[in-house]
Design a protein around this motif. Sequence first.
Motif, PDB file in Angstrom:
ATOM      1  N   GLN A 124       0.769  -1.304  -0.053  1.00 20.73           N
ATOM      2  CA  GLN A 124       0.418  -0.007  -0.128  1.00 20.73           C
ATOM      3  C   GLN A 124       1.259   1.151   0.039  1.00 20.73           C
ATOM      4  OE1 GLN A 124      -2.831  -1.098  -1.042  1.00 20.73           O
ATOM      5  NE2 GLN A 124      -4.030   0.437   0.717  1.00 20.73           N
ATOM      6  N   TYR A 125       2.135   1.140   0.891  1.00 20.98           N
ATOM      7  CA  TYR A 125       3.480   2.369   1.275  1.00 20.98           C
ATOM      8  C   TYR A 125       3.769   2.340  -0.904  1.00 20.98           C
ATOM      9  CZ  TYR A 125       2.815   2.807   5.511  1.00 20.98           C
ATOM     10  OH  TYR A 125       2.098   2.552   7.358  1.00 20.98           O
ATOM     11  N   GLN A 126       3.807   1.950  -0.919  1.00 18.17           N
ATOM     12  CA  GLN A 126       4.519   1.815  -1.935  1.00 18.17           C
ATOM     13  C   GLN A 126       3.527   2.462  -3.464  1.00 18.17           C
ATOM     14  OE1 GLN A 126       7.994   1.769  -3.052  1.00 18.17           O
ATOM     15  NE2 GLN A 126       7.696   2.090  -5.260  1.00 18.17           N
ATOM     16  N   GLY A 127       2.198   2.070  -3.280  1.00 20.53           N
ATOM     17  CA  GLY A 127       1.865   2.316  -4.573  1.00 20.53           C
ATOM     18  C   GLY A 127       1.166   4.079  -4.607  1.00 20.53           C
ATOM     19  N   ILE A 128       1.137   4.035  -3.268  1.00 23.46           N
ATOM     20  CA  ILE A 128       1.097   5.173  -2.340  1.00 23.46           C
ATOM     21  C   ILE A 128       1.571   6.649  -2.551  1.00 23.46           C
ATOM     22  CG2 ILE A 128       1.234   6.329   0.047  1.00 23.46           C
ATOM     23  CD1 ILE A 128      -2.417   5.870  -2.018  1.00 23.46           C
ATOM     24  N   LEU A 129       2.723   6.173  -2.444  1.00 23.60           N
ATOM     25  CA  LEU A 129       4.530   7.213  -2.718  1.00 23.60           C
ATOM     26  C   LEU A 129       4.443   7.325  -4.326  1.00 23.60           C
ATOM     27  CD1 LEU A 129       7.199   7.999  -2.023  1.00 23.60           C
ATOM     28  CD2 LEU A 129       7.746   6.189  -2.225  1.00 23.60           C
ATOM     29  N   GLU A 130       4.285   6.049  -4.890  1.00 28.07           N
ATOM     30  CA  GLU A 130       3.818   5.598  -6.556  1.00 28.07           C
ATOM     31  C   GLU A 130       3.371   7.285  -7.005  1.00 28.07           C
ATOM     32  OE1 GLU A 130       3.721   2.588  -8.738  1.00 28.07           O
ATOM     33  OE2 GLU A 130       5.648   2.041  -8.083  1.00 28.07           O
ATOM     34  N   ALA A 131       1.502   7.244  -6.496  1.00 25.43           N
ATOM     35  CA  ALA A 131       0.520   8.057  -6.527  1.00 25.43           C
ATOM     36  C   ALA A 131       0.911   9.304  -6.406  1.00 25.43           C
ATOM     37  CB  ALA A 131      -0.400   7.483  -5.961  1.00 25.43           C
ATOM     38  N   ALA A 132       1.490  10.093  -5.695  1.00 21.80           N
ATOM     39  CA  ALA A 132       2.001  10.682  -5.095  1.00 21.80           C
ATOM     40  C   ALA A 132       3.117  11.499  -5.865  1.00 21.80           C
ATOM     41  CB  ALA A 132       2.040  11.039  -3.630  1.00 21.80           C
ATOM     42  N   ARG A 133       3.957  10.695  -5.708  1.00 24.29           N
ATOM     43  CA  ARG A 133       4.998  11.569  -6.507  1.00 24.29           C
ATOM     44  C   ARG A 133       4.442  12.051  -8.464  1.00 24.29           C
ATOM     45  NH1 ARG A 133      10.425   8.577  -6.556  1.00 24.29           N
ATOM     46  NH2 ARG A 133      11.858  10.275  -7.026  1.00 24.29           N
ATOM     47  N   GLU A 134       3.605  11.532  -8.835  1.00 26.58           N
ATOM     48  CA  GLU A 134       2.965  11.760  -9.243  1.00 26.58           C
ATOM     49  C   GLU A 134       2.369  12.647  -9.549  1.00 26.58           C
ATOM     50  OE1 GLU A 134       1.814   7.767 -11.663  1.00 26.58           O
ATOM     51  OE2 GLU A 134       3.447   6.718 -11.360  1.00 26.58           O
ATOM     52  N   ARG A 135       1.396  12.580  -8.263  1.00 26.50           N
ATOM     53  CA  ARG A 135      -0.122  13.260  -8.714  1.00 26.50           C
ATOM     54  C   ARG A 135      -1.234  13.067  -9.104  1.00 26.50           C
ATOM     55  NH1 ARG A 135       3.873  15.382  -5.973  1.00 26.50           N
ATOM     56  NH2 ARG A 135       4.367  16.779  -5.634  1.00 26.50           N
ATOM     57  N   ASN A 136      -1.381  11.641  -9.200  1.00 27.87           N
ATOM     58  CA  ASN A 136      -2.226  11.134  -9.804  1.00 27.87           C
ATOM     59  C   ASN A 136      -3.365   9.897  -8.864  1.00 27.87           C
ATOM     60  OD1 ASN A 136      -3.563   8.272 -11.520  1.00 27.87           O
ATOM     61  ND2 ASN A 136      -2.007   8.775 -12.506  1.00 27.87           N
ATOM     62  N   LEU A 137      -4.589  11.408  -8.988  1.00 30.61           N
ATOM     63  CA  LEU A 137      -5.064  10.669  -8.403  1.00 30.61           C
ATOM     64  C   LEU A 137      -5.594   8.996  -8.397  1.00 30.61           C
ATOM     65  CD1 LEU A 137      -7.205  14.155  -6.743  1.00 30.61           C
ATOM     66  CD2 LEU A 137      -6.298  12.236  -5.624  1.00 30.61           C
ATOM     67  N   GLU A 138      -6.521   8.912  -9.418  1.00 25.56           N
ATOM     68  CA  GLU A 138      -6.745   8.030  -9.810  1.00 25.56           C
ATOM     69  C   GLU A 138      -5.824   6.445  -9.643  1.00 25.56           C
ATOM     70  OE1 GLU A 138      -9.995   5.269 -11.081  1.00 25.56           O
ATOM     71  OE2 GLU A 138      -9.393   6.947 -10.942  1.00 25.56           O
ATOM     72  N   LYS A 139      -4.768   6.586  -9.462  1.00 26.20           N
ATOM     73  CA  LYS A 139      -4.070   5.850  -8.854  1.00 26.20           C
ATOM     74  C   LYS A 139      -4.256   5.745  -7.710  1.00 26.20           C
ATOM     75  CE  LYS A 139       0.088   4.478 -10.887  1.00 26.20           C
ATOM     76  NZ  LYS A 139       1.177   4.603 -11.152  1.00 26.20           N
ATOM     77  N   ALA A 140      -4.433   7.015  -7.022  1.00 27.97           N
ATOM     78  CA  ALA A 140      -4.820   7.211  -5.384  1.00 27.97           C
ATOM     79  C   ALA A 140      -5.476   5.969  -4.758  1.00 27.97           C
ATOM     80  CB  ALA A 140      -4.359   8.753  -4.542  1.00 27.97           C
ATOM     81  N   TYR A 141      -6.057   6.184  -5.587  1.00 26.82           N
ATOM     82  CA  TYR A 141      -7.783   5.615  -5.745  1.00 26.82           C
ATOM     83  C   TYR A 141      -7.718   4.195  -5.300  1.00 26.82           C
ATOM     84  CZ  TYR A 141     -12.576   3.773  -6.107  1.00 26.82           C
ATOM     85  OH  TYR A 141     -12.766   2.377  -6.250  1.00 26.82           O
ATOM     86  N   ARG A 142      -6.773   3.366  -6.241  1.00 26.59           N
ATOM     87  CA  ARG A 142      -7.271   1.987  -6.772  1.00 26.59           C
ATOM     88  C   ARG A 142      -6.196   1.634  -5.423  1.00 26.59           C
ATOM     89  NH1 ARG A 142      -4.291   3.115 -12.483  1.00 26.59           N
ATOM     90  NH2 ARG A 142      -6.291   3.873 -13.433  1.00 26.59           N
ATOM     91  N   VAL A 143      -5.329   2.318  -4.978  1.00 23.34           N
ATOM     92  CA  VAL A 143      -4.892   1.619  -3.801  1.00 23.34           C
ATOM     93  C   VAL A 143      -4.765   2.150  -1.881  1.00 23.34           C
ATOM     94  CG1 VAL A 143      -2.405   2.276  -2.032  1.00 23.34           C
ATOM     95  CG2 VAL A 143      -2.504   2.567  -4.867  1.00 23.34           C
ATOM     96  N   PHE A 144      -6.126   3.080  -2.805  1.00 27.04           N
ATOM     97  CA  PHE A 144      -6.569   2.715  -1.161  1.00 27.04           C
ATOM     98  C   PHE A 144      -8.030   1.987  -1.116  1.00 27.04           C
ATOM     99  CE2 PHE A 144     -11.317   5.106   0.203  1.00 27.04           C
ATOM    100  CZ  PHE A 144     -10.884   6.222   1.069  1.00 27.04           C
ATOM    101  N   LEU A 145      -8.878   1.759  -2.503  1.00 31.51           N
ATOM    102  CA  LEU A 145      -9.034   1.037  -2.599  1.00 31.51           C
ATOM    103  C   LEU A 145      -8.841  -0.803  -1.652  1.00 31.51           C
ATOM    104  CD1 LEU A 145     -12.233  -0.070  -3.244  1.00 31.51           C
ATOM    105  CD2 LEU A 145     -11.044  -0.305  -6.286  1.00 31.51           C
ATOM    106  N   ASN A 146      -7.509  -0.789  -1.812  1.00 32.28           N
ATOM    107  CA  ASN A 146      -7.119  -2.067  -1.316  1.00 32.28           C
ATOM    108  C   ASN A 146      -6.973  -1.774   0.108  1.00 32.28           C
ATOM    109  OD1 ASN A 146      -7.421  -3.707  -3.372  1.00 32.28           O
ATOM    110  ND2 ASN A 146      -5.952  -2.959  -4.520  1.00 32.28           N
ATOM    111  N   ASP A 147      -6.994  -0.593   0.924  1.00 32.23           N
ATOM    112  CA  ASP A 147      -6.607  -0.869   2.469  1.00 32.23           C
ATOM    113  C   ASP A 147      -7.496  -2.129   2.604  1.00 32.23           C
ATOM    114  OD1 ASP A 147      -5.442   1.302   4.840  1.00 32.23           O
ATOM    115  OD2 ASP A 147      -7.955   0.830   4.841  1.00 32.23           O
TER     116      ASP A 147
END
Length: 465
Positions: free
Chosen positions: A408-431
């Motif tokens: 989860q951390y790796q996914g949210i780090l990638e999403a934040a560095r890319e400023r990609n909310l859709e990617k962040a949502y996909r990580v969020f969904l797996n919490d």
Amino acid sequence: MNQNPQNLKICYIGGGSRNWAWVFMRDLTYERELGGTIYLYDIDTEAARANEIIGNRLMEEHNRGQWKFRAEPSLERALEGADFVLISILPGDFSEMAVDVHEPERYGIYQSVGDTTGPGGLMRALRTIPQYQRLAQAIKQAAPDAWVLNYTNPMTLCTQTLYAEFPEIKAFGCCHEVFGTQKLLIKIMEKYGWVPKGTVHRKEIHTNVMGINHFTWIDRASWKHQDLFPLYQQFAREYAETGFDEGGDDNWMNNFFASCERVKIDLFNRFGLIAAAGDRHLAEFCPPRWYLESPEQVRYWKFTLTPVSFRIQQREELKKKSRAYQEGKETMPVHHSGEEGIRQMKALLGLGDLLTNVNLPNRGQMPDLPLGAVVETNAFFSRDSVQPVITKGLPAEIRTLVLHHLTQYQGILEAARERNLEKAYRVFLNDYQIQKLSPQDARELFTSMTTKTLPSLGEDWGGYR
């Protein structure tokens, strides 16, 4: 490293803090081998100026003026040539934290802290990572040789971001949760008559630490070469149902940060290792049906959900204290916190070695976890060196839980560095906690939380500016 420990430059980012900055000030009053200037940088310049006054007064009264505090509105000037950098910031404000913690409650999701994992921790990370990207770049430009001590949560992702932006940085994350478990071991020794009350110090308890921040585990614990695991096993059997309550007014029903250690005991009885963090943190790393399904279940396990309204009230009280300290109407009480930041700095300066737990990128100290992921283990501090201690790794049943959060951390780090909310949502969904929701409800919650917390930071987040 600086050859003169009496002429250090320390940059404190978040220098207007009325929590960690004050802890650091008080601890410095006991220190006689070090001296220099502490540059206080904060986006709240007035708070930093207040701490300049408070800190200098404290040093004059208790430390013979070995340290000078100086509020500095420029981050670059505060950092330039620093020997050490301390970071303790609040990403956003308590208004954003209120969304982190309480917005999910509308969907039946409860969080006891909400700053490390779960929907609150992930949302906080989306705000924090861009700030840490900027801090890493500023350190790279102005103080590339400084040692950086991070105290901000989410600890794992803050430390990971520093290394992602500046791979050569000399940074580590500091957390006191393991210290609390070492103190609990002393209480257990006292309880069963091994030692008289008040005769053993935490530093005498030797523990082998492994895992990730706020979800750390101990597979060996000893005092004077005596194995403490059989004693802890006896303790866990006896207090599994009732919890361990010392009585008094400062118990779990009156203190939002206290517990009866039932989560910690239950995890030991499940897995056979000592969970080395507070119950409020440990509960959030487990599937919610274990400990956080409802407020009633939380009460059953004898810990609390900390409301952000309490933190806001506490902040207002600390503001009043700050004014009283500045005006000389009150004197800040001096006592040592037990934190190890100053001891870590002294070891890095060559003034005595130190073994303690810290958060560092995995270079093999956790052989069962991904290389490069920030993990928490013991590390050996010596002059200009921090060397993590190699562990044998976690049992598979615990590693499964840990790997979920690292992914989860790796996914949210990638999403934040890319400023990609859709990617962040996909990580969020797996919490773990979000998995109890339908995808539609998860999307509604994510949209509500991001809409209410991200725009205030002015980041380019998929249209939020």
